[in-house]
Design a protein around this motif. Structure first.
Motif, PDB file in Angstrom:
ATOM      1  N   THR A 166       0.841  -1.191   0.000  1.00  0.00           N
ATOM      2  CA  THR A 166       0.000   0.000   0.000  1.00  0.00           C
ATOM      3  C   THR A 166       0.880   1.246   0.000  1.00  0.00           C
ATOM      4  O   THR A 166       2.102   1.149   0.070  1.00  0.00           O
ATOM      5  CB  THR A 166      -0.912   0.037   1.244  1.00  0.00           C
ATOM      6  OG1 THR A 166      -0.092   0.223   2.404  1.00  0.00           O
ATOM      7  CG2 THR A 166      -1.720  -1.245   1.389  1.00  0.00           C
ATOM      8  N   ASP A 167       0.229   2.374  -0.030  1.00  0.00           N
ATOM      9  CA  ASP A 167       0.968   3.632   0.035  1.00  0.00           C
ATOM     10  C   ASP A 167       1.175   4.089   1.475  1.00  0.00           C
ATOM     11  O   ASP A 167       1.661   5.170   1.728  1.00  0.00           O
ATOM     12  CB  ASP A 167       0.254   4.716  -0.770  1.00  0.00           C
ATOM     13  CG  ASP A 167      -1.160   4.978  -0.277  1.00  0.00           C
ATOM     14  OD1 ASP A 167      -1.647   4.241   0.610  1.00  0.00           O
ATOM     15  OD2 ASP A 167      -1.790   5.924  -0.779  1.00  0.00           O
ATOM     16  N   ARG A 168       0.831   3.224   2.412  1.00  0.00           N
ATOM     17  CA  ARG A 168       0.999   3.564   3.830  1.00  0.00           C
ATOM     18  C   ARG A 168       2.437   3.307   4.246  1.00  0.00           C
ATOM     19  O   ARG A 168       3.126   2.479   3.667  1.00  0.00           O
ATOM     20  CB  ARG A 168       0.036   2.754   4.670  1.00  0.00           C
ATOM     21  CG  ARG A 168      -1.394   3.123   4.361  1.00  0.00           C
ATOM     22  CD  ARG A 168      -2.328   2.465   5.352  1.00  0.00           C
ATOM     23  NE  ARG A 168      -3.672   2.891   5.083  1.00  0.00           N
ATOM     24  CZ  ARG A 168      -4.617   2.096   4.622  1.00  0.00           C
ATOM     25  NH1 ARG A 168      -4.362   0.818   4.385  1.00  0.00           N
ATOM     26  NH2 ARG A 168      -5.826   2.544   4.402  1.00  0.00           N
ATOM     27  N   ALA A 169       2.869   4.007   5.291  1.00  0.00           N
ATOM     28  CA  ALA A 169       4.249   3.875   5.746  1.00  0.00           C
ATOM     29  C   ALA A 169       4.335   4.245   7.220  1.00  0.00           C
ATOM     30  O   ALA A 169       3.385   4.746   7.808  1.00  0.00           O
ATOM     31  CB  ALA A 169       5.159   4.784   4.918  1.00  0.00           C
ATOM     32  N   PHE A 170       5.487   3.993   7.777  1.00  0.00           N
ATOM     33  CA  PHE A 170       5.789   4.438   9.126  1.00  0.00           C
ATOM     34  C   PHE A 170       6.651   5.682   9.020  1.00  0.00           C
ATOM     35  O   PHE A 170       7.515   5.770   8.151  1.00  0.00           O
ATOM     36  CB  PHE A 170       6.566   3.358   9.901  1.00  0.00           C
ATOM     37  CG  PHE A 170       5.742   2.162  10.232  1.00  0.00           C
ATOM     38  CD1 PHE A 170       4.906   2.162  11.333  1.00  0.00           C
ATOM     39  CD2 PHE A 170       5.796   1.031   9.436  1.00  0.00           C
ATOM     40  CE1 PHE A 170       4.144   1.054  11.640  1.00  0.00           C
ATOM     41  CE2 PHE A 170       5.034  -0.086   9.729  1.00  0.00           C
ATOM     42  CZ  PHE A 170       4.203  -0.063  10.842  1.00  0.00           C
ATOM     43  N   PHE A 171       6.410   6.640   9.900  1.00  0.00           N
ATOM     44  CA  PHE A 171       7.182   7.870   9.891  1.00  0.00           C
ATOM     45  C   PHE A 171       7.718   8.147  11.283  1.00  0.00           C
ATOM     46  O   PHE A 171       7.096   7.787  12.278  1.00  0.00           O
ATOM     47  CB  PHE A 171       6.314   9.059   9.442  1.00  0.00           C
ATOM     48  CG  PHE A 171       5.823   8.931   8.038  1.00  0.00           C
ATOM     49  CD1 PHE A 171       6.607   9.384   6.983  1.00  0.00           C
ATOM     50  CD2 PHE A 171       4.612   8.344   7.759  1.00  0.00           C
ATOM     51  CE1 PHE A 171       6.174   9.264   5.682  1.00  0.00           C
ATOM     52  CE2 PHE A 171       4.164   8.218   6.460  1.00  0.00           C
ATOM     53  CZ  PHE A 171       4.952   8.675   5.414  1.00  0.00           C
TER      54      PHE A 171
END
Length: 88
Positions: A64-69
């Motif tokens: 997905t286009d989700r990530a951890f920041f």
């Protein structure tokens, strides 16, 4: 589940979840206890898969286009340990 099914190319119109957890760790614990199938992030489920505590029922993996920041103040880089993490 509906998002995963659609990203995998399926029709998620009739999907109705049986059990909904508001905590990802509870989801993994339920799967470990044999309560059903859970969606997991490769980052957090990989060790359980490697140790054969969980199995991957399908070869499909969705990106997905989700990530951890990581958010850090400028002062964080003054601490050597914090700087290592921020730089990573």
């Amino acid at each position: 589940w509906p998002e995963w099914v659609e990203l995998a190319g399926g029709d998620a119109g009739d999907i109705k979840p049986n059990i909904v957890f508001n905590d990802y760790q509870l989801t993994l614990q339920a799967a470990l206890a044999g309560e059903g199938i859970a969606l997991g992030w490769s980052l957090t489920a990989q060790q359980l898969l490697n140790n054969r505590l969980l199995v991957k029922p399908l070869p499909t993996q969705i990106q997905t286009d989700r990530a951890f920041f990581l958010l850090a103040s400028e002062d964080a880089s003054k601490n050597k340990r914090c700087k290592v993490l921020v730089d990573w």
